[in-house]
Design a protein around this motif. Sequence first.
Motif, mmCIF file in Angstrom:
data_model
loop_
_atom_site.group_PDB
_atom_site.id
_atom_site.type_symbol
_atom_site.label_atom_id
_atom_site.label_comp_id
_atom_site.label_asym_id
_atom_site.label_seq_id
_atom_site.Cartn_x
_atom_site.Cartn_y
_atom_site.Cartn_z
ATOM 1 N N ALA A 217 0.844 -1.196 0.000
ATOM 2 C CA ALA A 217 0.000 0.000 0.000
ATOM 3 C C ALA A 217 0.881 1.248 0.000
ATOM 4 O O ALA A 217 1.834 1.345 0.760
ATOM 5 C CB ALA A 217 -0.904 0.008 1.218
ATOM 6 N N LEU A 218 0.546 2.175 -0.877
ATOM 7 C CA LEU A 218 1.270 3.433 -0.975
ATOM 8 C C LEU A 218 0.495 4.527 -0.255
ATOM 9 O O LEU A 218 -0.734 4.514 -0.250
ATOM 10 C CB LEU A 218 1.472 3.811 -2.442
ATOM 11 N N PRO A 219 1.202 5.497 0.349
ATOM 12 C CA PRO A 219 0.516 6.587 1.051
ATOM 13 C C PRO A 219 -0.388 7.375 0.106
ATOM 14 O O PRO A 219 -0.117 7.502 -1.084
ATOM 15 C CB PRO A 219 1.653 7.470 1.556
ATOM 16 N N ASN A 220 -1.455 7.909 0.673
ATOM 17 C CA ASN A 220 -2.412 8.761 -0.048
ATOM 18 C C ASN A 220 -3.105 8.054 -1.215
ATOM 19 O O ASN A 220 -3.479 8.700 -2.192
ATOM 20 C CB ASN A 220 -1.745 10.048 -0.512
ATOM 21 N N GLN A 221 -3.278 6.744 -1.120
ATOM 22 C CA GLN A 221 -3.993 5.968 -2.126
ATOM 23 C C GLN A 221 -5.165 5.261 -1.451
ATOM 24 O O GLN A 221 -5.128 4.976 -0.267
ATOM 25 C CB GLN A 221 -3.078 4.920 -2.770
ATOM 26 N N THR A 222 -6.194 4.993 -2.225
ATOM 27 C CA THR A 222 -7.331 4.230 -1.716
ATOM 28 C C THR A 222 -7.392 2.893 -2.440
ATOM 29 O O THR A 222 -7.301 2.841 -3.665
ATOM 30 C CB THR A 222 -8.651 4.998 -1.933
ATOM 31 N N TYR A 223 -7.521 1.823 -1.672
ATOM 32 C CA TYR A 223 -7.558 0.470 -2.218
ATOM 33 C C TYR A 223 -8.905 -0.144 -1.902
ATOM 34 O O TYR A 223 -9.506 0.145 -0.874
ATOM 35 C CB TYR A 223 -6.425 -0.378 -1.629
ATOM 36 N N GLU A 224 -9.373 -1.023 -2.779
ATOM 37 C CA GLU A 224 -10.694 -1.620 -2.626
ATOM 38 C C GLU A 224 -10.630 -3.102 -2.975
ATOM 39 O O GLU A 224 -9.961 -3.492 -3.927
ATOM 40 C CB GLU A 224 -11.668 -0.895 -3.560
ATOM 41 N N ILE A 225 -11.334 -3.891 -2.187
ATOM 42 C CA ILE A 225 -11.425 -5.320 -2.457
ATOM 43 C C ILE A 225 -12.865 -5.767 -2.166
ATOM 44 O O ILE A 225 -13.504 -5.251 -1.256
ATOM 45 C CB ILE A 225 -10.408 -6.133 -1.613
ATOM 46 N N THR A 226 -13.362 -6.688 -2.978
ATOM 47 C CA THR A 226 -14.701 -7.225 -2.784
ATOM 48 C C THR A 226 -14.595 -8.641 -2.236
ATOM 49 O O THR A 226 -13.844 -9.456 -2.749
ATOM 50 C CB THR A 226 -15.487 -7.231 -4.112
ATOM 51 N N VAL A 227 -15.366 -8.892 -1.185
ATOM 52 C CA VAL A 227 -15.390 -10.203 -0.537
ATOM 53 C C VAL A 227 -16.797 -10.767 -0.691
ATOM 54 O O VAL A 227 -17.781 -10.078 -0.438
ATOM 55 C CB VAL A 227 -15.031 -10.087 0.956
ATOM 56 N N SER B 108 -29.564 -12.531 7.452
ATOM 57 C CA SER B 108 -29.309 -13.967 7.388
ATOM 58 C C SER B 108 -29.216 -14.393 5.931
ATOM 59 O O SER B 108 -29.740 -13.728 5.044
ATOM 60 C CB SER B 108 -30.394 -14.769 8.112
ATOM 61 N N LEU B 109 -28.508 -15.496 5.720
ATOM 62 C CA LEU B 109 -28.343 -16.044 4.375
ATOM 63 C C LEU B 109 -28.947 -17.438 4.338
ATOM 64 O O LEU B 109 -28.589 -18.301 5.135
ATOM 65 C CB LEU B 109 -26.869 -16.144 3.995
ATOM 66 N N ALA B 110 -29.844 -17.639 3.398
ATOM 67 C CA ALA B 110 -30.410 -18.967 3.194
ATOM 68 C C ALA B 110 -29.353 -19.870 2.560
ATOM 69 O O ALA B 110 -28.362 -19.391 2.003
ATOM 70 C CB ALA B 110 -31.644 -18.885 2.301
ATOM 71 N N SER B 111 -29.573 -21.146 2.631
ATOM 72 C CA SER B 111 -28.647 -22.115 2.058
ATOM 73 C C SER B 111 -28.382 -21.809 0.586
ATOM 74 O O SER B 111 -29.307 -21.612 -0.193
ATOM 75 C CB SER B 111 -29.225 -23.516 2.204
ATOM 76 N N GLY B 112 -27.111 -21.718 0.212
ATOM 77 C CA GLY B 112 -26.722 -21.494 -1.175
ATOM 78 C C GLY B 112 -26.647 -20.046 -1.604
ATOM 79 O O GLY B 112 -26.117 -19.748 -2.668
ATOM 80 N N LEU B 113 -27.172 -19.123 -0.796
ATOM 81 C CA LEU B 113 -27.126 -17.710 -1.168
ATOM 82 C C LEU B 113 -25.823 -17.059 -0.715
ATOM 83 O O LEU B 113 -25.103 -17.577 0.125
ATOM 84 C CB LEU B 113 -28.320 -16.966 -0.579
ATOM 85 N N SER B 114 -25.548 -15.891 -1.293
ATOM 86 C CA SER B 114 -24.318 -15.186 -0.953
ATOM 87 C C SER B 114 -24.590 -13.699 -0.837
ATOM 88 O O SER B 114 -25.627 -13.198 -1.256
ATOM 89 C CB SER B 114 -23.247 -15.450 -2.009
ATOM 90 N N MET B 115 -23.638 -12.995 -0.257
ATOM 91 C CA MET B 115 -23.679 -11.538 -0.182
ATOM 92 C C MET B 115 -22.275 -11.014 -0.419
ATOM 93 O O MET B 115 -21.299 -11.738 -0.245
ATOM 94 C CB MET B 115 -24.211 -11.060 1.175
ATOM 95 N N ARG B 116 -22.192 -9.767 -0.842
ATOM 96 C CA ARG B 116 -20.895 -9.154 -1.114
ATOM 97 C C ARG B 116 -20.644 -7.992 -0.172
ATOM 98 O O ARG B 116 -21.552 -7.254 0.167
ATOM 99 C CB ARG B 116 -20.841 -8.640 -2.540
ATOM 100 N N LEU B 117 -19.396 -7.886 0.221
ATOM 101 C CA LEU B 117 -18.933 -6.749 1.005
ATOM 102 C C LEU B 117 -17.798 -6.099 0.221
ATOM 103 O O LEU B 117 -16.950 -6.802 -0.339
ATOM 104 C CB LEU B 117 -18.387 -7.185 2.363
ATOM 105 N N THR B 118 -17.787 -4.796 0.182
ATOM 106 C CA THR B 118 -16.678 -4.072 -0.433
ATOM 107 C C THR B 118 -15.923 -3.386 0.684
ATOM 108 O O THR B 118 -16.501 -2.624 1.467
ATOM 109 C CB THR B 118 -17.189 -3.039 -1.450
ATOM 110 N N ILE B 119 -14.631 -3.656 0.755
ATOM 111 C CA ILE B 119 -13.787 -3.089 1.796
ATOM 112 C C ILE B 119 -12.840 -2.092 1.146
ATOM 113 O O ILE B 119 -12.111 -2.439 0.215
ATOM 114 C CB ILE B 119 -12.999 -4.186 2.526
ATOM 115 N N GLU B 120 -12.876 -0.860 1.642
ATOM 116 C CA GLU B 120 -11.977 0.181 1.154
ATOM 117 C C GLU B 120 -10.960 0.501 2.234
ATOM 118 O O GLU B 120 -11.307 0.620 3.407
ATOM 119 C CB GLU B 120 -12.753 1.457 0.811
ATOM 120 N N PHE B 121 -9.721 0.640 1.810
ATOM 121 C CA PHE B 121 -8.635 1.022 2.710
ATOM 122 C C PHE B 121 -8.047 2.308 2.191
ATOM 123 O O PHE B 121 -7.595 2.387 1.053
ATOM 124 C CB PHE B 121 -7.571 -0.072 2.779
ATOM 125 N N ASP B 122 -8.068 3.332 3.003
ATOM 126 C CA ASP B 122 -7.523 4.635 2.645
ATOM 127 C C ASP B 122 -6.188 4.797 3.351
ATOM 128 O O ASP B 122 -6.150 4.990 4.563
ATOM 129 C CB ASP B 122 -8.492 5.744 3.058
#
Length: 66
Positions: free
Chosen positions: A6-16, A48-62
Motif C-alpha cells: 500500500a502506498l501513502p495517499n492511495q485508496t484500495y478496494e477489495i470485494t469479498v 441472514s443467508l439462506a442455504s446457497g445464497l451469498s452476499m458481497r462486502l466491499t472493503i476500502e482502505f484509505d
Amino acid sequence: MVFNDALPNQTYEITVTIRNITQHARKIRVFVPITPHFLVKYDPKIVSLASGLSMRLTIEFDAKEK
C-alpha cells in the motif's frame, strides 16, 4: 484482510463474497473496524443467508499518511 504494498495517499478496494454452503440459514454479523482508514460497504438489510445464497462486502482502505 491484507493490503500489501500500500502506498501513502492511495485508496484500495477489495470485494469479498460470503456464501452459505450449509443446509440451513445462517445469521450474518459484520463488524466494521473503528478507524477512519477502513470503510465497509454492504447491504445492512441482509441479516441472514439462506442455504446457497451469498452476499458481497466491499472493503476500502484509505492509506492516508500521518
